[in-house]
Scaffold this active site. Structure first.
Site, PDB file in Angstrom:
ATOM      1  N   ARG A   1      -4.621  14.509   3.069  1.00 55.40           N
ATOM      2  CA  ARG A   1      -5.019  13.345   2.277  1.00 55.40           C
ATOM      3  C   ARG A   1      -6.519  13.136   2.424  1.00 55.40           C
ATOM      4  O   ARG A   1      -7.118  13.512   3.422  1.00 55.40           O
ATOM      5  CB  ARG A   1      -4.247  12.104   2.745  1.00 55.40           C
ATOM      6  CG  ARG A   1      -2.735  12.287   2.540  1.00 55.40           C
ATOM      7  CD  ARG A   1      -1.952  11.041   2.913  1.00 55.40           C
ATOM      8  NE  ARG A   1      -2.271   9.866   2.121  1.00 55.40           N
ATOM      9  CZ  ARG A   1      -1.790   9.612   0.909  1.00 55.40           C
ATOM     10  NH1 ARG A   1      -0.964  10.456   0.317  1.00 55.40           N
ATOM     11  NH2 ARG A   1      -2.134   8.514   0.270  1.00 55.40           N
TER      12      ARG A   1
ATOM     13  N   CYS B   1       1.784   3.016   2.504  1.00 53.82           N
ATOM     14  CA  CYS B   1       2.779   3.044   3.580  1.00 53.82           C
ATOM     15  C   CYS B   1       4.123   2.488   3.113  1.00 53.82           C
ATOM     16  O   CYS B   1       5.165   3.125   3.282  1.00 53.82           O
ATOM     17  CB  CYS B   1       2.241   2.243   4.764  1.00 53.82           C
ATOM     18  SG  CYS B   1       3.365   2.177   6.142  1.00 53.82           S
TER      19      CYS B   1
ATOM     20  N   GLU C   1       2.575  27.746   5.238  1.00 51.45           N
ATOM     21  CA  GLU C   1       1.441  27.127   5.946  1.00 51.45           C
ATOM     22  C   GLU C   1       0.387  28.208   6.172  1.00 51.45           C
ATOM     23  O   GLU C   1       0.712  29.290   6.658  1.00 51.45           O
ATOM     24  CB  GLU C   1       1.943  26.536   7.275  1.00 51.45           C
ATOM     25  CG  GLU C   1       0.873  26.228   8.303  1.00 51.45           C
ATOM     26  CD  GLU C   1      -0.165  25.206   7.831  1.00 51.45           C
ATOM     27  OE1 GLU C   1       0.208  24.115   7.398  1.00 51.45           O
ATOM     28  OE2 GLU C   1      -1.378  25.537   7.904  1.00 51.45           O
TER      29      GLU C   1
ATOM     30  N   GLY D   1       2.212  23.485   2.979  1.00 53.08           N
ATOM     31  CA  GLY D   1       1.607  22.661   4.027  1.00 53.08           C
ATOM     32  C   GLY D   1       2.627  22.357   5.107  1.00 53.08           C
ATOM     33  O   GLY D   1       3.677  21.766   4.820  1.00 53.08           O
ATOM     34  N   GLY D   2       2.312  22.770   6.335  1.00 51.85           N
ATOM     35  CA  GLY D   2       3.220  22.520   7.460  1.00 51.85           C
ATOM     36  C   GLY D   2       2.734  21.365   8.318  1.00 51.85           C
ATOM     37  O   GLY D   2       2.895  21.370   9.532  1.00 51.85           O
ATOM     38  N   GLY D   3       2.125  20.363   7.681  1.00 52.41           N
ATOM     39  CA  GLY D   3       1.752  19.137   8.401  1.00 52.41           C
ATOM     40  C   GLY D   3       2.948  18.194   8.437  1.00 52.41           C
ATOM     41  O   GLY D   3       4.045  18.535   7.982  1.00 52.41           O
TER      42      GLY D   3
ATOM     43  N   HIS E   1      19.802   3.039  32.701  1.00 51.39           N
ATOM     44  CA  HIS E   1      20.626   4.256  32.702  1.00 51.39           C
ATOM     45  C   HIS E   1      21.876   4.031  31.870  1.00 51.39           C
ATOM     46  O   HIS E   1      22.460   2.954  31.952  1.00 51.39           O
ATOM     47  CB  HIS E   1      21.028   4.603  34.136  1.00 51.39           C
ATOM     48  CG  HIS E   1      21.913   5.807  34.225  1.00 51.39           C
ATOM     49  ND1 HIS E   1      21.436   7.085  34.008  1.00 51.39           N
ATOM     50  CD2 HIS E   1      23.253   5.922  34.464  1.00 51.39           C
ATOM     51  CE1 HIS E   1      22.439   7.946  34.141  1.00 51.39           C
ATOM     52  NE2 HIS E   1      23.553   7.260  34.402  1.00 51.39           N
TER      53      HIS E   1
ATOM     54  N   GLY F   1       0.822  -1.220   0.000  1.00 50.33           N
ATOM     55  CA  GLY F   1       0.000   0.000   0.000  1.00 50.33           C
ATOM     56  C   GLY F   1       0.846   1.256   0.000  1.00 50.33           C
ATOM     57  O   GLY F   1       2.040   1.249  -0.296  1.00 50.33           O
TER      58      GLY F   1
ATOM     59  N   LYS G   1      10.930   7.261   5.742  1.00 51.44           N
ATOM     60  CA  LYS G   1      11.809   7.032   6.899  1.00 51.44           C
ATOM     61  C   LYS G   1      13.207   6.608   6.475  1.00 51.44           C
ATOM     62  O   LYS G   1      14.195   6.913   7.145  1.00 51.44           O
ATOM     63  CB  LYS G   1      11.203   5.999   7.852  1.00 51.44           C
ATOM     64  CG  LYS G   1      10.380   6.641   8.947  1.00 51.44           C
ATOM     65  CD  LYS G   1       9.015   7.110   8.506  1.00 51.44           C
ATOM     66  CE  LYS G   1       8.743   8.549   8.458  1.00 51.44           C
ATOM     67  NZ  LYS G   1       7.386   8.880   8.012  1.00 51.44           N
TER      68      LYS G   1
HETATM   69  C1  LIG Z   1       4.703  10.471   2.629  1.00 51.96           C
HETATM   70  C2  LIG Z   1       3.901   9.725   3.669  1.00 51.96           C
HETATM   71  C3  LIG Z   1       4.496   9.351   4.849  1.00 51.96           C
HETATM   72  C4  LIG Z   1       3.770   8.658   5.803  1.00 51.96           C
HETATM   73  N1  LIG Z   1       4.403   8.319   6.964  1.00 51.96           N
HETATM   74  C5  LIG Z   1       3.715   7.642   7.898  1.00 51.96           C
HETATM   75  C6  LIG Z   1       4.359   7.220   9.090  1.00 51.96           C
HETATM   76  O1  LIG Z   1       5.546   7.471   9.301  1.00 51.96           O
HETATM   77  N2  LIG Z   1       3.638   6.530   9.991  1.00 51.96           N
HETATM   78  C7  LIG Z   1       2.320   6.236   9.790  1.00 51.96           C
HETATM   79  O2  LIG Z   1       1.706   5.615  10.652  1.00 51.96           O
HETATM   80  N3  LIG Z   1       1.686   6.615   8.672  1.00 51.96           N
HETATM   81  C8  LIG Z   1       2.362   7.299   7.728  1.00 51.96           C
HETATM   82  N4  LIG Z   1       1.724   7.656   6.571  1.00 51.96           N
HETATM   83  C9  LIG Z   1       0.293   7.315   6.428  1.00 51.96           C
HETATM   84  C10 LIG Z   1       0.152   5.848   6.043  1.00 51.96           C
HETATM   85  O3  LIG Z   1       0.817   5.634   4.828  1.00 51.96           O
HETATM   86  C11 LIG Z   1      -1.314   5.487   5.930  1.00 51.96           C
HETATM   87  O4  LIG Z   1      -1.977   5.828   7.120  1.00 51.96           O
HETATM   88  C12 LIG Z   1      -1.474   3.999   5.683  1.00 51.96           C
HETATM   89  O5  LIG Z   1      -0.813   3.611   4.506  1.00 51.96           O
HETATM   90  C13 LIG Z   1      -2.952   3.636   5.595  1.00 51.96           C
HETATM   91  O6  LIG Z   1      -3.065   2.289   5.362  1.00 51.96           O
HETATM   92  P1  LIG Z   1      -4.336   1.679   4.629  1.00 51.96           P
HETATM   93  O7  LIG Z   1      -4.185   0.197   4.713  1.00 51.96           O
HETATM   94  O8  LIG Z   1      -5.565   2.286   5.137  1.00 51.96           O
HETATM   95  O9  LIG Z   1      -4.239   2.150   3.117  1.00 51.96           O
HETATM   96  P2  LIG Z   1      -3.086   2.321   2.055  1.00 51.96           P
HETATM   97  O10 LIG Z   1      -1.752   2.073   2.605  1.00 51.96           O
HETATM   98  O11 LIG Z   1      -3.380   3.619   1.402  1.00 51.96           O
HETATM   99  O12 LIG Z   1      -3.369   1.152   1.040  1.00 51.96           O
HETATM  100  C14 LIG Z   1      -4.526   1.104   0.269  1.00 51.96           C
HETATM  101  C15 LIG Z   1      -4.286   0.185  -0.889  1.00 51.96           C
HETATM  102  O13 LIG Z   1      -5.534  -0.014  -1.555  1.00 51.96           O
HETATM  103  C16 LIG Z   1      -5.298   0.010  -2.939  1.00 51.96           C
HETATM  104  N5  LIG Z   1      -6.552   0.309  -3.620  1.00 51.96           N
HETATM  105  C17 LIG Z   1      -7.159   1.513  -3.781  1.00 51.96           C
HETATM  106  N6  LIG Z   1      -8.324   1.355  -4.472  1.00 51.96           N
HETATM  107  C18 LIG Z   1      -8.435   0.045  -4.741  1.00 51.96           C
HETATM  108  C19 LIG Z   1      -9.405  -0.729  -5.406  1.00 51.96           C
HETATM  109  N7  LIG Z   1     -10.504  -0.183  -5.919  1.00 51.96           N
HETATM  110  N8  LIG Z   1      -9.205  -2.058  -5.500  1.00 51.96           N
HETATM  111  C20 LIG Z   1      -8.112  -2.632  -4.966  1.00 51.96           C
HETATM  112  N9  LIG Z   1      -7.155  -1.942  -4.322  1.00 51.96           N
HETATM  113  C21 LIG Z   1      -7.322  -0.627  -4.204  1.00 51.96           C
HETATM  114  C22 LIG Z   1      -4.230   1.080  -3.104  1.00 51.96           C
HETATM  115  O14 LIG Z   1      -3.574   0.957  -4.350  1.00 51.96           O
HETATM  116  C23 LIG Z   1      -3.320   0.756  -1.925  1.00 51.96           C
HETATM  117  O15 LIG Z   1      -2.369  -0.209  -2.270  1.00 51.96           O
HETATM  118  C24 LIG Z   1       2.419   8.325   5.576  1.00 51.96           C
HETATM  119  C25 LIG Z   1       1.816   8.677   4.374  1.00 51.96           C
HETATM  120  C26 LIG Z   1       2.536   9.363   3.432  1.00 51.96           C
HETATM  121  C27 LIG Z   1       1.876   9.726   2.130  1.00 51.96           C
END
Ligand SMILES: Cc1cc2nc3c(=O)[nH]c(=O)nc-3n(C[C@H](O)[C@H](O)[C@H](O)COP(=O)(O)OP(=O)(O)OC[C@H]3O[C@@H](n4cnc5c(N)ncnc54)[C@H](O)[C@@H]3O)c2cc1C
Length: 474
Positions: free
Chosen positions: A274, A44, A205, A182-184, A446, A42, A53
C-alpha cells in the site's frame, strides 16, 4: 476569505482520524471531521481489518470443522452461500461504522461527508458528497487520509478479473482458481479466506520468503500449514503480462531462473503493498514535507514541517497498522492540547490473522543481532502446552528475545492459534521493561496458551516445568 472556521480539522475518518476527532472533542476542542463515507471507519472498518477478520473467522470455523473429523465428529461438507456470507460481513461493518456515527453525534463532532484539499496552510477546500464546494479555515489540522493499494504494471484496476483487497472483500463470487500476487499479510489472509471457501489458491511472491522481514522461524510455522491449505506457494516468482479474457486472466509466472509458464486463473488478487495517499491533497500549498516513499514527514509529536499541521496513521509512515494510527492520534491531540507527550512506542504489535496466526512485538531475533545487542533467545514449543494439545494445535511456538545482561524482554514472537490475542501481554511486558523473571513470577491461568509465555521465560533459567532443558553449565 474562508466562510467557515474550526479550531481543529481532522482530514480522514479511519482509525487514526476518528480516534483523533473523538479525543479532541473529549478534551473540549471544537472539531470538524471530514471523510467521504457516511460514517467514520476508513479503510480499516469498511474494506480492511474488520471485513477481512469477519471472513477469516468463517475460514477458521471451516478448518476446525474439518479437524473435528479426526475426533469422530463429521459436520459434512460446508454449503457456502456467498451472498449470505457477504451480507453478514456487511452487517458487521454496518454495525461498527453505525456505532461510530452515533459517537460522532454524542461528542458533537462536526462531520462533513466529503473530501478536503489544502488551499494554504490555514485553509481547506472542501467538497461535500453532493458536490458543493466550500472553504474551511482551521487553527490546527490533523492529516489522516490513509493509504491505497499499490498496483503493478499491467494489472490495472477496473477489470472484473483483477481484484485488489477491496474487491476480494466484496465476495462477489468464489473463484475456482485464484492467483494471489504478493505473499504479504493481506495476500495470505485473503488467500486463507478463499482457500477455506473452496478456491484453489496459488500465491506468487517475488522474494525468497513469505512475509519478507518477519521472523523466519514464525514464517516457517505458517508456511508449513499454508502449504497444505493453498494449491501452491511460488517463491522468487514474478507475475507478469496479464491477458484478460472472457473466462479469466492468463498470467505469466517467471521463476528465479527465468523459466516462464503461462497459466489461466479465474481471478487475480493483487496484494503487493500500500502507498500513502499524499498525491492529491494539496500538500504543495503548505510547508508539509513528504519523503521519498510518499509518507508525510513528522517529528516525535506527529507535527509536520508546517507548524499546526499534524499527520498520523498510514500517511505518516510504517508500520501501516490501525492500532499504530490510533495511538498516534492520541499523541497528536494531546500535543495540540498542550500536553508534554511524544510518540515513543517500545513495541508495536503486528498480527497475521492466518491459520496459524503469527504475531510479534518488539525486537526480532534478526533485529537484535543486527543492532549488536547481546541477547538470548528462549522458546517454548506448543507441543508441551496442555492447552494447545486440547485444541489439537500443538504446532506452535512462543519465543522470547531477552537482553543477556539485564534479562529484559526485548521482543516476543508467537506462532499458533490465538497468537494475536496473546501478543498484548508481550507488548505490556516490553513497555514496562519486564524481565524474564517478572514474566515467570506472574501467575498465568491454567490451562491456557498464555502459559507458554511464562514457560518461555522460565527456559532462560532452565526451569520451565513442561520441558526438560537444563542450563548447559549445570
Ligand atoms: C485488507 C486489509 C486488511 C487489513 N487488516 C488489518 C489488521 O488486521 N490490523 C491492522 O492493524 N491493520 C490492518 N489493515 C491496515 C489498516 O486498515 C490501516 O493501517 C488503517 O486503516 C490506517 O488507518 P488511517 O486512519 O491511517 O487511514 P484509513 O483507514 O486509510 O482512513 C483514511 C480515510 O481518509 C479518507 N480520505 C482520503 N483522502 C481524503 C480527503 N482528501 N479528504 C477527506 N478524507 C479523505 C479515506 O476515504 C479514508 O476513509 C488492513 C488493511 C487492508 C487493506
Amino acid at each position: 476569505m474562508p466562510d467557515k472556521s474550526t479550531q481543529l480539522v481532522v482530514i480522514g475518518g479511519g482509525p487514526g482520524g476518528y480516534a483523533a476527532a473523538f479525543l479532541a472533542a473529549d478534551l473540549g476542542m471544537a472539531v470538524t471531521l471530514i471523510d467521504p463515507a457516511v460514517n467514520p471507519g476508513g479503510v480499516c472498518l469498511y474494506r480492511g481489518c474488520i471485513p477481512s477478520k469477519a471472513l477469516l473467522h468463517v475460514a477458521k470455523l471451516i478448518h476446525e470443522a474439518n479437524e473435528a473429523r479426526a475426533w469422530g465428529i463429521d459436520f459434512g461438507s460446508p454449503k457456502i452461500d456467498a451472498a449470505q456470507l457477504s451480507a453478514w460481513k456487511d452487517k458487521v461493518v454496518g454495525q461498527l461504522t453505525g456505532g461510530l456515527g452515533q459517537l460522532v453525534k454524542q461528542r458533537k463532532v462536526n462531520h462533513i461527508q466529503g473530501t478536503a484539499t489544502f488551499k494554504d496552510n490555514r485553509t481547506l477546500n472542501v467538497t461535500d458528497s453532493l458536490g458543493a464546494a466550500d472553504t474551511l479555515s482551521f487553527e490546527k489540522a490533523i492529516v489522516a487520509v490513509g493509504s491505497s493499494a499499490m498496483s503493478i504494471p499491467g494489472f490495472d484496476k477496473g477489470s472484473d478479473h483483477i481484484w485488489f483487497s477491496k474487491e476480494a472483500l466484496e465476495l462477489s463470487q468464489i473463484p475456482k482458481r485464484l492467483l494471489v500476487i504478493g505473499g504479504g499479510y493481506i495476500g495470505l489472509e485473503l488467500g486463507t479466506v478463499y482457500a477455506a471457501l473452496g478456491s484453489e489458491v496459488t500465491v506468487a511472491e517475488m522474494m525468497p520468503t513469505l512475509l519478507p522481514g518477519v521472523d523466519k522461524e514464525l514464517v516457517r510455522h505458517l508456511k508449513k500449514q499454508l502449504s497444505d491449505n493453498f494449491k501452491e506457494i511460488l517463491l522468487e516468482t514474478m507475475a507478469t503480462d496479464p491477458k484478460v479474457q472472457k473466462n479469466g486472466v492468463k498470467v505469466t509466472l517467471k521463476d528465479k531462473n527465468g523459466d516462464a509458464t503461462t497459466r489461466l486463473f479465474d481471478k487475480v488478487l493483487v496484494a503487493v503493498g500500500r502507498r500513502p495517499n499524499t498525491d492529491a491533497i494539496g500538500l504543495e500549498n503548505t510547508g508539509v514535507k513528504v519523503d521519498n516513499n510518499g509518507f508525510i514527514e513528522v517529528d516525535d509529536r506527529r507535527q509536520t514541517a508546517e507548524p499546526g499541521i499534524y499527520a498520523i496513521g498510514d500517511v505518516a509512515g510504517e508500520p501501516m497498522l490501525a492500532h499504530k494510527a490510533s495511538h498516534e492520534a492520541r499523541i497528536a491531540v494531546e500535543v495540540i492540547a498542550g500536553q508534554n507527550v511524544v510518540y515513543e512506542p517500545a513495541a508495536i504489535p503486528a498480527v497475521v490473522f492466518t491459520d496459524p496466526e503469527i504475531a510479534w512485538a518488539g525486537l526480532t531475533e534478526a533485529e537484535a543481532k543486527s543492532q549488536g545487542i547481546e541477547h538470548t533467545v528462549t522458546r517454548f514449543p506448543w507441543a508441551a502446552s496442555g492447552r494447545a494439545i486440547t485444541l489439537g494445535r500443538s504446532q506452535g511456538v512462543t519465543k522470547l528475545v531477552i537482553e543477556t545482561a539485564t534479562e529484559r524482554v526485548l521482543g516476543v514472537g508467537i506462532a499458533g492459534p490465538g497468537a494475536g490475542e496473546m501478543i498484548a501481554e508481550a507488548v505490556m511486558a516490553i513497555e514496562m521493561a519486564a524481565t524474564a523473571t517478572d514474566l515467570s513470577l506472574a501467575i498465568h491461568p491454567h490451562p491456557t496458551l498464555s502459559e507458554t509465555m511464562k514457560e518461555a521465560a522460565e527456559v532462560l533459567h532452565g526451569t520451565a516445568t513442561h520441558i526438560y532443558r537444563p542450563l548447559r553449565n549445570k
